[in-house]
Design a protein around this motif. Structure first.
Motif, PDB file in Angstrom:
ATOM      1  N   LEU A 180     -27.438 -21.372   7.630  1.00 41.71           N
ATOM      2  CA  LEU A 180     -27.223 -21.128   6.200  1.00 41.71           C
ATOM      3  C   LEU A 180     -27.514 -19.676   5.840  1.00 41.71           C
ATOM      4  CD1 LEU A 180     -26.589 -22.755   3.552  1.00 41.71           C
ATOM      5  CD2 LEU A 180     -29.063 -22.958   3.262  1.00 41.71           C
ATOM      6  N   GLN A 181     -28.558 -19.111   6.443  1.00 42.18           N
ATOM      7  CA  GLN A 181     -28.945 -17.721   6.156  1.00 42.18           C
ATOM      8  C   GLN A 181     -28.063 -16.713   6.880  1.00 42.18           C
ATOM      9  OE1 GLN A 181     -33.025 -17.886   7.460  1.00 42.18           O
ATOM     10  NE2 GLN A 181     -33.782 -18.645   5.487  1.00 42.18           N
ATOM     11  N   GLY A 182     -27.224 -17.206   7.808  1.00 41.93           N
ATOM     12  CA  GLY A 182     -26.336 -16.304   8.549  1.00 41.93           C
ATOM     13  C   GLY A 182     -27.000 -15.616   9.712  1.00 41.93           C
ATOM     14  N   SER A 183     -28.229 -16.020  10.069  1.00 39.73           N
ATOM     15  CA  SER A 183     -28.938 -15.342  11.159  1.00 39.73           C
ATOM     16  C   SER A 183     -28.764 -16.037  12.508  1.00 39.73           C
ATOM     17  CB  SER A 183     -30.431 -15.244  10.824  1.00 39.73           C
ATOM     18  OG  SER A 183     -30.965 -16.504  10.502  1.00 39.73           O
ATOM     19  N   SER A 184     -28.115 -17.205  12.536  1.00 44.71           N
ATOM     20  CA  SER A 184     -27.833 -17.875  13.805  1.00 44.71           C
ATOM     21  C   SER A 184     -26.593 -17.280  14.453  1.00 44.71           C
ATOM     22  CB  SER A 184     -27.612 -19.376  13.578  1.00 44.71           C
ATOM     23  OG  SER A 184     -27.030 -19.965  14.730  1.00 44.71           O
ATOM     24  N   PRO A 185     -26.639 -17.046  15.763  1.00 43.20           N
ATOM     25  CA  PRO A 185     -25.425 -16.541  16.428  1.00 43.20           C
ATOM     26  C   PRO A 185     -24.306 -17.578  16.486  1.00 43.20           C
ATOM     27  CG  PRO A 185     -27.148 -17.024  18.035  1.00 43.20           C
ATOM     28  CD  PRO A 185     -27.779 -17.177  16.690  1.00 43.20           C
ATOM     29  N   LEU A 186     -24.603 -18.828  16.059  1.00 38.94           N
ATOM     30  CA  LEU A 186     -23.597 -19.887  16.105  1.00 38.94           C
ATOM     31  C   LEU A 186     -22.843 -20.052  14.785  1.00 38.94           C
ATOM     32  CD1 LEU A 186     -25.578 -22.602  18.116  1.00 38.94           C
ATOM     33  CD2 LEU A 186     -24.041 -20.824  18.961  1.00 38.94           C
ATOM     34  N   VAL A 187     -23.103 -19.186  13.812  1.00 38.75           N
ATOM     35  CA  VAL A 187     -22.386 -19.260  12.533  1.00 38.75           C
ATOM     36  C   VAL A 187     -20.884 -19.098  12.793  1.00 38.75           C
ATOM     37  CG1 VAL A 187     -22.022 -18.148  10.305  1.00 38.75           C
ATOM     38  CG2 VAL A 187     -24.335 -18.374  11.214  1.00 38.75           C
ATOM     39  N   GLY A 188     -20.089 -20.031  12.286  1.00 40.33           N
ATOM     40  CA  GLY A 188     -18.642 -19.975  12.458  1.00 40.33           C
ATOM     41  C   GLY A 188     -18.160 -20.412  13.823  1.00 40.33           C
ATOM     42  N   LYS A 189     -19.082 -20.915  14.682  1.00 41.29           N
ATOM     43  CA  LYS A 189     -18.708 -21.284  16.052  1.00 41.29           C
ATOM     44  C   LYS A 189     -18.579 -22.794  16.246  1.00 41.29           C
ATOM     45  CE  LYS A 189     -19.231 -16.926  17.262  1.00 41.29           C
ATOM     46  NZ  LYS A 189     -18.056 -16.047  17.531  1.00 41.29           N
ATOM     47  N   LEU A 190     -18.789 -23.581  15.181  1.00 43.59           N
ATOM     48  CA  LEU A 190     -18.719 -25.034  15.320  1.00 43.59           C
ATOM     49  C   LEU A 190     -17.335 -25.438  15.840  1.00 43.59           C
ATOM     50  CD1 LEU A 190     -20.891 -27.179  14.673  1.00 43.59           C
ATOM     51  CD2 LEU A 190     -19.686 -27.632  12.528  1.00 43.59           C
ATOM     52  N   GLY A 191     -17.331 -26.251  16.887  1.00 45.73           N
ATOM     53  CA  GLY A 191     -16.072 -26.683  17.481  1.00 45.73           C
ATOM     54  C   GLY A 191     -15.546 -25.765  18.563  1.00 45.73           C
ATOM     55  N   GLN A 192     -16.218 -24.653  18.791  1.00 49.90           N
ATOM     56  CA  GLN A 192     -15.759 -23.713  19.814  1.00 49.90           C
ATOM     57  C   GLN A 192     -16.517 -23.907  21.130  1.00 49.90           C
ATOM     58  OE1 GLN A 192     -15.657 -19.596  18.565  1.00 49.90           O
ATOM     59  NE2 GLN A 192     -14.930 -20.122  16.521  1.00 49.90           N
ATOM     60  N   GLN A 193     -15.843 -23.676  22.242  1.00 47.80           N
ATOM     61  CA  GLN A 193     -16.496 -23.763  23.547  1.00 47.80           C
ATOM     62  C   GLN A 193     -17.134 -22.418  23.862  1.00 47.80           C
ATOM     63  OE1 GLN A 193     -14.461 -25.759  26.628  1.00 47.80           O
ATOM     64  NE2 GLN A 193     -16.126 -25.482  28.069  1.00 47.80           N
ATOM     65  N   LEU A 194     -18.473 -22.390  23.811  1.00 54.50           N
ATOM     66  CA  LEU A 194     -19.205 -21.144  24.082  1.00 54.50           C
ATOM     67  C   LEU A 194     -19.918 -21.176  25.417  1.00 54.50           C
ATOM     68  CD1 LEU A 194     -20.862 -20.219  20.659  1.00 54.50           C
ATOM     69  CD2 LEU A 194     -18.623 -19.599  21.533  1.00 54.50           C
TER      70      LEU A 194
END
Length: 445
Positions: A252-266
């Motif tokens: 929520l704060q935008g400090s996670s490197p996973l922001v916008g990565k939901l559903g992506q294969q990382l």
């Protein structure tokens, strides 16, 4: 403990009755705990203790803001409510309502035999582990601990929400220090369960294995190497920086490197990780979270794909989504989202096959000082407290004065194999060994 449950409920009801007269909603979180630890130091029994404690936290919503107070003193309902009211004007804006009464699926986390287990048996267990380890190496200086713990959590709110459950935890650990001149070798094995633990042999065998692999000091490890993280190594090095990214508050704060990565294969497709708080007789399991939201199994990483984030009521409300039942809290703090029981899926490789396939690498067992790097960015950087050198497919000795560093999202893209040796580390993580490339190592001296 059973006799106290009704007393606790009446006390909670008194606090809520007062709180609902001065606020729009209120919730009481109460914990009663009984603990008996047995401690050994320098090969001998050191302490026998019995402790009981209880405490209560009050959250209320007044004029749209959250007030909070807590106490470890029984009684004092009036003061508890007054203190929470005083903090409300300065508290966060409430983005949630307390949950109504829910139907919970039963999850067994309490074994009454833990309370009945004789103290004499606990003392014998600790001393036997030490004696068996020293039969193998008489110069080993051993510490050990055996403890039993029973806690009862009660949660009640003014919207009708109510939950109460007990958890029993039996924990056993044995460690050893081998001193030779200025060199010190530190060893440790331990286990926790909801049932009494009586089979000490796997712990002693594990300690002796660590001793034999680490008895000699190996050649330095420098540069980018391949690394096998044992289950304890996964816990020590990889888990914290990996799980930080799934915290819904940081997303929520935008400090996670996973922001916008939901559903992506990382990550590598062999990496799957679940939050599974519904497993019976696992210390971290629970029928609901610390806000009364039902627990459920949920994938966080599915074959390398980022699948879900963790939310409590407040962060879910702010993110316009639903709580995932992952609220955790202590008596002195507001809830925050976190994982309950972490389960990493097994692979097909044996530990021996992973080691034999490495020409120049290391085994990571435990780190010292992990957590000092940029965890939110996925970094790990720490001294190796216990790890081994691999040369030409064989473990050749212990790493000394060695630091490793890397980024968990990078190394878990370079997975070479996942072990079939999954085991519990503590009471809330089950993971196999993981063999990765791209770990930097540096040995001083």
């Amino acid at each position: 403990m059973a006799a106290d449950k009704n007393t606790d409920k009446k006390m909670i009801e008194e606090v809520l009755e007062r709180a609902k007269k001065v606020s729009s909603q209120a919730e009481v979180f109460h914990v009663r705990r009984w603990n008996e630890p047995v401690g050994f130091e320098a090969n001998r029994l050191k302490t026998l203790e019995s402790r009981e404690s209880s405490g209560m936290a009050l959250r209320l919503i007044k004029d749209g803001r959250v007030g909070f107070s807590s106490t470890s003193q029984e009684g004092g309902a009036k003061r508890l409510v007054e203190d929470a009211l005083e903090t409300a004007p300065f508290g966060p804006t409430a983005a949630f309502d307390f949950p109504k009464r829910k139907r919970f699926t039963r999850i067994d986390t309490y074994d009454p035999s833990v309370e009945k287990h004789p103290m004499e048996s606990m003392v014998n267990l600790g001393q036997t582990m030490i004696d068996r380890a020293r039969e193998h190496e008489k110069e080993l200086l051993c510490d050990a601990g055996v403890s039993r713990d029973v806690s009862t959590l009660t949660l009640m709110n003014t919207n009708g929400g109510y939950a109460q459950y007990s958890t029993s935890v039996f924990s056993v650990g044995v460690g050893g220090t081998l001193i030779r001149g200025t060199d010190m070798l530190f060893l440790w094995e331990g286990k926790s369960a909801c049932n009494p633990i009586t089979d000490y042999q796997p712990l002693v065998d594990g300690l002796i294995q660590q001793l034999e692999w680490g008895r000699d000091i190996a050649s330095p490890a420098n540069g980018v190497v391949e690394a096998v993280f044992t289950p304890r190594g996964v816990s020590s090095a990889l888990l914290s920086p990996l799980m930080a990214g799934f915290n819904g508050k940081l997303v929520l704060q935008g400090s996670s490197p996973l922001v916008g990565k939901l559903g992506q294969q990382l990550l590598d497709e062999r990496i799957s990780l679940w939050d599974q708080p519904d497993l019976p007789f696992v210390p971290g399991s629970r029928m609901c979270d610390d806000e009364g939201v039902p627990s459920k199994a949920m994938p966080l990483i599915d074959k390398g794909v980022i699948s879900n984030f963790l939310y409590d009521l407040q962060t879910a409300g702010q993110a316009k989504t639903h709580s995932t039942g992952n609220a955790h809290r202590g008596l002195g703090s507001l809830p925050s989202p976190g994982v309950s029981v972490t389960v990493v899926s097994e692979g097909e490789a044996s530990f021996e096959d992973m080691v034999s396939s490495i020409k120049d690498g290391i085994v990571v067992e435990r780190l010292l000082g992990a957590g000092q790097s940029n965890i939110l960015g996925g970094d790990f950087n720490a001294n190796v407290l216990l790890g081994y050198r691999i040369e030409n497919g064989k473990i050749t000795g212990r790493l000394k004065n060695t630091v490793i560093n890397g980024n968990v999202y990078t190394v878990l893209k370079k997975v070479q194999a996942v072990g079939k040796d999954a085991r519990w580390v503590g009471g809330s993580l089950k993971t196999p060994s993981i063999y990765c490339a791209g770990v930097s190592a540096a040995t001083r001296g």
